[in-house]
Every structure is written in structure tokens, then in C-alpha cells.
Design a protein around this motif. Structure first.
Motif, mmCIF file in Angstrom:
data_model
loop_
_atom_site.group_PDB
_atom_site.id
_atom_site.type_symbol
_atom_site.label_atom_id
_atom_site.label_comp_id
_atom_site.label_asym_id
_atom_site.label_seq_id
_atom_site.Cartn_x
_atom_site.Cartn_y
_atom_site.Cartn_z
ATOM 1 N N ALA A 190 0.804 -1.169 -0.125
ATOM 2 C CA ALA A 190 0.049 0.103 0.030
ATOM 3 C C ALA A 190 0.688 1.319 -0.141
ATOM 4 O O ALA A 190 0.672 2.298 -0.590
ATOM 5 N N MET A 191 2.001 1.312 0.750
ATOM 6 C CA MET A 191 2.839 2.455 0.673
ATOM 7 C C MET A 191 3.444 2.619 -0.415
ATOM 8 O O MET A 191 3.726 3.837 -0.844
ATOM 9 N N ALA A 208 -1.893 5.592 -0.922
ATOM 10 C CA ALA A 208 -2.209 5.301 0.505
ATOM 11 C C ALA A 208 -1.372 5.796 1.501
ATOM 12 O O ALA A 208 -1.444 5.391 2.855
ATOM 13 N N ASN A 209 -0.537 6.978 1.200
ATOM 14 C CA ASN A 209 0.248 7.485 2.331
ATOM 15 C C ASN A 209 -0.336 8.878 2.592
ATOM 16 O O ASN A 209 0.206 9.519 3.086
ATOM 17 N N GLN A 210 -1.566 9.195 2.010
ATOM 18 C CA GLN A 210 -2.204 10.528 2.340
ATOM 19 C C GLN A 210 -3.505 10.274 3.215
ATOM 20 O O GLN A 210 -3.845 8.984 3.708
ATOM 21 N N TYR A 211 -4.125 11.303 3.499
ATOM 22 C CA TYR A 211 -5.229 11.325 4.326
ATOM 23 C C TYR A 211 -6.092 10.383 3.693
ATOM 24 O O TYR A 211 -6.560 10.379 2.737
ATOM 25 N N GLY A 220 -3.236 6.610 9.760
ATOM 26 C CA GLY A 220 -3.098 5.153 9.455
ATOM 27 C C GLY A 220 -3.506 4.787 8.090
ATOM 28 O O GLY A 220 -3.581 3.506 8.176
ATOM 29 N N THR A 221 -3.419 5.464 7.150
ATOM 30 C CA THR A 221 -3.889 5.102 5.673
ATOM 31 C C THR A 221 -3.548 3.595 5.305
ATOM 32 O O THR A 221 -4.188 2.655 4.959
ATOM 33 N N PRO A 222 -2.091 3.437 5.153
ATOM 34 C CA PRO A 222 -1.798 2.233 4.812
ATOM 35 C C PRO A 222 -1.914 0.887 5.628
ATOM 36 O O PRO A 222 -2.223 -0.101 5.302
ATOM 37 N N ALA A 249 -8.064 -4.284 6.840
ATOM 38 C CA ALA A 249 -9.071 -4.737 5.826
ATOM 39 C C ALA A 249 -8.835 -6.004 5.423
ATOM 40 O O ALA A 249 -9.670 -6.987 5.263
ATOM 41 N N ALA A 250 -7.413 -6.359 5.040
ATOM 42 C CA ALA A 250 -7.093 -7.849 4.471
ATOM 43 C C ALA A 250 -7.284 -8.669 5.422
ATOM 44 O O ALA A 250 -7.558 -9.919 5.404
#
Length: 386
Positions: free
Chosen positions: A50-51, A56-59, A264-266, A272-273
Motif C-alpha cells: 500500500a505504501m 495510501a500515504n495520504q489522508y 494510518g491509511t496504509p 481490511a485484508a
């Protein structure tokens, strides 16, 4: 300038104090409830992907990453038969602790009364105070920490909210269906909002976790709080959530947007996984924790303490009275020098410290060799533990 009056009674948390003592003395820290091993590597790999994938590194959106909101709703439906709207019935938070704070700030008015079982997770008392409300306490007493349903019924009269934590921290008590049915009737009869802290929902060793929201009359008045930290051994990720009827979740969201907005977006993508196959990921962790529980309980008995075996969670409570000691707070502060082990006085989790005056909480969410060494030190120091 000084700390606001509503927060002065809380001071520095016992966790901060005892963890600093562990660092200073080099003692084994069985005080704070964090694992010393990471969760599943395949879930960590999702964070890395994700990173690097961009975006996935933003809000994250205020409610949470959509994939995680959907996974939480699916988990509640698949595991418990609860129908939750993934858009309006789920709010992702910075750990369960933020969910608790946002719940109090979003749903409680100054002067309201909130029923809490003691001993309790310390953020309950602080966030109730932040909201300008007051606590009504129902005491769980050792050695079995049985819920006094008559006392709960009395405390519920005229209250706004009930906070229910099962599996319970710090006692490890898992409420049985018969008890929960009475709790549900009390909530309905008194028109209470129920807030259930279920962060240990996957870590039950004896009995069964039954969400209060599944009982008659409770789905539309219950806000359920949980997190990934305890279930998957990723406490540092701080990904929690609140789920339930949209009016309650909406109130939490109204407060949460002014606390952290998103975080903690990523990590949200990884959780979820994890939730899509939760039982497979949790099963080995639960087995390891149960083995650690049994190992620690046996060792504490050998060291001369009286043990209350937890049904779930991370912690075991032991009574130091058989050692001739009568003040767990002083005993815990001396323990690092005497035995090279850190534990937490359970009195820190009571509104009335005398109710848990001789109880000590030990964490067993540690590697087997760490627990074995801690037990060896306690047994060796037995003569000096009085």
C-alpha cells in the motif's frame, strides 16, 4: 498555568510510570499489555504494498478507507449476524482509545451519568471527565469478578449510558449469555445507550464472546468498539473502529473529525485484508496466548500468589495477600528491584482503590521464554516478596 481541573485527578498513567521503572531497572515488563512479537507477516506485506502503490500515504476519508469499512461491516455480519451499514454505520479511529474518547464527546452531555464496571480501562474515567459527565460504578470483586446484576440495575436508573467491556480488561472475565440477557433488559428498561468495548473479542479461551448488540432490543442502542491491535498483534498501528446504528456512529464521527480526522491509511488497508480472514490469522495467536496464560498462572501459584484465571484477553490478576502483603501499589513499585519483574497494581483500575488493594495484574502476551524467565525470577525471589 496548570492542567484543567477535570484532568488533575488522573495525573500520569500507571503504565507510563511502571514502564519507565522497567527501563530504569532492566526488569521484565509484564505490566503493559503489548505483545513482544509481531502479527502475521502477510498482513505486514499489505502495508508495504500500500505504501508503494501511491495514494495510501495520504489522508484517508473521515469514515475510514472504504475497503476497511466494508470489511468491518462484513465481519460483523459474517461472525455475529449483525447488519451494519459500511458507510454510515462504521467509523475508523486511531485505536479503540480514540473511539472511546469520540464516543464520550459525541454522545454524552455535561452532567450525564455513565455506568462503568470497575476495575476499568483507565481511559473510560478520563474521557467521561473530558465530556463533563460523571461515573456510576458497579464493582467486579475477586476472585471470580462476577457481575452484580442487581447493583447494575440500581446504577442504571437515570443514567445516560452503559460502558460494557467483555472480554474484560483487566480481569479477563467473559460475560455469559444469561448475564448479557439481563444487561440487555436493564438497558432497554432504562433507555440506555450501550457502548461495548470488544477489543479482545477474538481472544476468548473459555466460554464464548457474545456481542451485546445481538440480543433483543439492543442493535439500535448499541455502539460496538473494537480494534486490530489486540486481535492481530499490531498494537502500534492504532487502527480501531466503532460500528452500529448510523445515529450513534454519526455522533462519534462528529467528534472524531476534530480529534485526528484520519490516520494510518496504509495500515487501514492491511487491517481490511486481515479481517477478511480473521479466524485464520487469530487462531495461532489465541493458542499461543492461552499457553502463555496457563504458564504464567502456574508460575504465579508456585511463587505463592492466589490466581484468578482469566477467560480471555491479555492479563491475569493475582492476589498478594497470601504472601502477607496488603498494598499492591507499594508491592509493584518494589518488585523490579526485588525480582526483576514489572507488574501493575490492579487498584489503578478501580475508582475505589481499596476494592483491589491486594490485586496485581500481569500480562501474558509475551514470548514463552520471557514468561518462563519472569516466573523463575518471581519464584527465586519468593522469600522477599512479602
Amino acid at each position: 498555568m496548570t492542567t484543567a481541573a477535570r484532568l488533575r485527578p488522573f495525573g500520569t498513567t500507571i503504565f507510563t510510570e511502571m514502564s519507565a521503572l522497567a527501563t530504569r531497572t532492566g526488569a521484565i515488563n509484564l505490566g503493559q499489555g503489548f505483545p513482544d512479537t509481531d502479527g502475521p507477516p502477510e498482513i505486514i506485506a499489505v502495508v508495504e504494498t500500500a505504501m508503494r502503490s501511491g495514494g495510501a500515504n495520504q489522508y484517508a476519508p473521515l469514515p475510514g478507507v472504504p475497503e476497511l469499512c466494508a470489511a468491518i461491516a462484513d465481519h460483523q455480519r459474517r461472525r455475529y449476524g449483525l447488519e451494519v451499514d459500511p458507510q454510515d454505520g462504521v467509523q475508523v479511529t486511531v485505536g479503540a482509545t480514540e473511539a472511546i474518547a469520540a464516543t464520550m464527546l459525541g454522545l454524552v452531555e455535561p452532567g450525564d451519568e455513565v455506568v462503568v464496571l470497575e476495575p476499568f480501562y483507565d481511559s473510560y474515567a478520563a474521557t467521561i471527565a473530558m465530556a463533563g459527565a460523571t461515573r456510576r460504578l458497579v464493582t467486579l470483586r475477586p476472585p471470580d469478578f462476577v457481575l452484580d446484576l442487581d447493583a447494575l440495575a440500581t446504577a442504571a436508573r437515570g443514567a445516560r449510558m452503559l460502558v460494557l467491556n467483555s472480554p474484560h480488561n483487566p480481569t479477563g472475565r467473559v460475560l455469559a449469555r444469561a448475564d448479557l440477557e439481563v444487561v440487555a433488559r436493564i438497558c432497554v428498561d432504562n433507555d440506555l445507550i450501550a457502548v461495548t468495548d470488544e477489543v479482545y473479542e477474538h481472544l476468548v479461551f473459555d466460554g464464548e464472546h457474545i456481542p451485546l448488540a445481538t440480543l433483543p432490543g439492543m442493535a439500535q442502542r448499541t455502539l460496538t468498539i473494537s480494534s486490530a491491535g489486540k486481535s492481530f498483534s499490531f498494537t502500534g498501528w492504532k487502527i480501531g473502529w466503532a460500528s452500529g446504528p448510523p445515529p450513534l456512529v454519526g455522533a462519534v464521527r462528529s467528534a472524531k473529525q476534530f480529534l485526528s480526522f484520519a490516520g494510518g491509511t496504509p495500515f487501514q488497508h492491511a487491517v481490511a485484508a486481515a479481517l477478511t480472514d480473521a479466524e485464520r490469522h487469530v487462531m495461532p495467536l489465541r493458542a499461543a496466548l492461552q499457553a502463555g496464560r496457563d504458564r504464567l498462572c502456574d508460575g504465579l501459584r508456585t511463587a505463592g500468589l492466589e490466581v484468578s484465571v482469566p477467560q480471555g484477553g491479555y492479563f491475569v490478576n493475582a492476589d498478594i495477600a497470601p504472601l502477607g502483603a496488603d498494598d499492591a501499589s507499594a508491592w509493584c513499585r518494589a518488585l523490579p528491584e526485588r525480582a526483576g519483574v514489572v507488574a501493575i497494581p490492579t487498584s489503578a483500575f478501580y475508582g475505589d482503590p481499596d476494592a483491589g488493594r491486594t490485586l496485581v495484574r500481569f500480562a501474558f502476551c509475551k514470548r514463552p521464554e520471557v514468561i518462563e524467565e519472569a516466573v523463575a525470577r518471581l519464584v527465586a525471589a519468593n522469600g522477599s516478596l512479602h
